[in-house]
Design a protein around this motif. Structure first.
Motif, PDB file in Angstrom:
ATOM      1  N   LYS A  41       0.832  -1.199   0.000  1.00 13.14           N
ATOM      2  CA  LYS A  41       0.000   0.000   0.000  1.00 13.14           C
ATOM      3  C   LYS A  41       0.862   1.242   0.000  1.00 13.14           C
ATOM      4  CE  LYS A  41      -4.166  -1.773   2.237  1.00 13.14           C
ATOM      5  NZ  LYS A  41      -5.072  -1.594   3.392  1.00 13.14           N
ATOM      6  N   GLY A  44       1.889   2.203  -3.308  1.00 13.29           N
ATOM      7  CA  GLY A  44       0.845   2.498  -4.291  1.00 13.29           C
ATOM      8  C   GLY A  44       0.164   1.271  -4.836  1.00 13.29           C
ATOM      9  N   THR A  50     -10.625   3.230  -3.295  1.00 13.11           N
ATOM     10  CA  THR A  50     -10.565   4.554  -3.913  1.00 13.11           C
ATOM     11  C   THR A  50     -11.531   5.542  -3.268  1.00 13.11           C
ATOM     12  OG1 THR A  50     -12.152   3.819  -5.589  1.00 13.11           O
ATOM     13  CG2 THR A  50      -9.809   3.644  -6.135  1.00 13.11           C
ATOM     14  N   LEU A  55      -8.387   6.450   0.598  1.00 12.92           N
ATOM     15  CA  LEU A  55      -7.250   7.152   0.023  1.00 12.92           C
ATOM     16  C   LEU A  55      -6.471   7.912   1.092  1.00 12.92           C
ATOM     17  CD1 LEU A  55      -8.862   8.494  -3.274  1.00 12.92           C
ATOM     18  CD2 LEU A  55      -7.034   6.785  -3.102  1.00 12.92           C
ATOM     19  N   LEU A  58      -4.356   5.444   2.809  1.00 11.67           N
ATOM     20  CA  LEU A  58      -3.253   5.058   1.933  1.00 11.67           C
ATOM     21  C   LEU A  58      -2.188   6.144   1.904  1.00 11.67           C
ATOM     22  CD1 LEU A  58      -1.886   3.303  -0.214  1.00 11.67           C
ATOM     23  CD2 LEU A  58      -3.385   4.364  -1.926  1.00 11.67           C
ATOM     24  N   GLY A  59      -2.615   7.390   1.790  1.00  8.27           N
ATOM     25  CA  GLY A  59      -1.649   8.481   1.761  1.00  8.27           C
ATOM     26  C   GLY A  59      -0.818   8.552   3.021  1.00  8.27           C
ATOM     27  N   GLN A  62       1.739   5.809   2.888  1.00  8.16           N
ATOM     28  CA  GLN A  62       2.830   6.181   1.977  1.00  8.16           C
ATOM     29  C   GLN A  62       3.764   7.201   2.636  1.00  8.16           C
ATOM     30  OE1 GLN A  62       0.126   7.413  -1.104  1.00  8.16           O
ATOM     31  NE2 GLN A  62       0.517   5.594  -2.371  1.00  8.16           N
ATOM     32  N   THR A  74      -1.689  10.822  -3.824  1.00 11.86           N
ATOM     33  CA  THR A  74      -2.873  10.208  -3.226  1.00 11.86           C
ATOM     34  C   THR A  74      -3.776  11.260  -2.599  1.00 11.86           C
ATOM     35  OG1 THR A  74      -1.676   8.144  -2.801  1.00 11.86           O
ATOM     36  CG2 THR A  74      -3.686   8.518  -1.541  1.00 11.86           C
ATOM     37  N   LYS A  77      -5.757  13.013  -5.090  1.00 14.07           N
ATOM     38  CA  LYS A  77      -6.906  12.219  -5.545  1.00 14.07           C
ATOM     39  C   LYS A  77      -8.085  12.397  -4.590  1.00 14.07           C
ATOM     40  CE  LYS A  77      -4.263   8.602  -7.917  1.00 14.07           C
ATOM     41  NZ  LYS A  77      -3.878   7.167  -7.910  1.00 14.07           N
TER      42      LYS A  77
END
Length: 210
Positions: A41, A44, A50, A55, A58-59, A62, A74, A77
């Motif tokens: 994850k 990416g 989504t 998101l 996820l960001g 990251q 991310t 998005k």
């Protein structure tokens, strides 16, 4: 996964957030990476959810992995789906501030504040970014921070430093006094002239012998 994910620290505990406002009172530190989070994850994973909430998570992952470029993409998005998402704007501001891009950071913090004018993390980090360029504005922002949270010791500390630089010793002393009252660990960060004078300890005399 906890909804509040600490990625690094810029003064008042700047954090990458997934949905919970937070701002610790830790002194400024350099951003730190964390080994937590799934590595796929963090790099990416195309199978990641989504939805904006997914998101955001996820960001954060990251960012924790040190992949700021992917994290930035991310969070962008997220904003494509929710243009007023204060957490995404804050996280973009945090990334820019971590990269020594204060103007971009302030712009992003302003977008977060447009969604929530009392959003403490964005207020605090915006004040930090403006300390050198616009100290009067920074002072006003720190005053707003402590009006929102009167236990924000680091905000009082930084407010005191700026006030002392303007020559307003009385108000600077009050700010430093509040910072130390809330967190004695900040005493060493207060300029010596503003530190409280230690109260001497008295020892009781032993009875004189006959």
């Amino acid at each position: 996964m906890n909804t509040r994910q600490i990625f690094g620290s810029l003064a008042c505990g700047a954090v990458l957030l997934t949905g919970v406002a937070g701002c610790s009172d830790e002194p400024a530190e350099k951003p730190q990476t964390s080994s937590s989070g799934d590595s796929d994850k963090a790099n990416g994973d195309t199978n990641a959810g989504t939805a904006p909430a997914d998101l955001l998570k996820l960001g954060v992952e990251q960012g924790q992995a040190g992949n700021l470029d992917a994290a930035k993409t991310t969070f962008e998005k997220v904003l494509a789906a929710e243009a007023d998402n204060k957490f995404a704007w804050f996280n973009l501001g945090f990334i820019a501030q971590s990269r020594n891009q204060p103007d971009e950071a302030v712009t992003n913090y302003d977008k977060a504040l447009a969604a929530d004018g009392n959003y403490k993390p964005a207020l605090f980090n915006k004040a930090i970014a403006l300390e050198g360029k616009a100290p009067t504005t920074s002072i006003d922002i720190y005053r707003k921070v402590v009006s929102i949270d009167n236990k924000s010791s680091t905000a009082y500390l930084r407010l005191g430093i700026l006030l002392s630089q303007t020559g307003d010793d009385s108000k600077a002393r009050d700010a430093f006094k509040a910072a130390i009252r809330l967190d004695k660990g900040l005493t060493s960060a207060v300029p010596a002239k503003y530190r409280p004078t230690p109260t001497p300890t008295t020892r009781s005399s032993a009875p004189a012998g006959r």
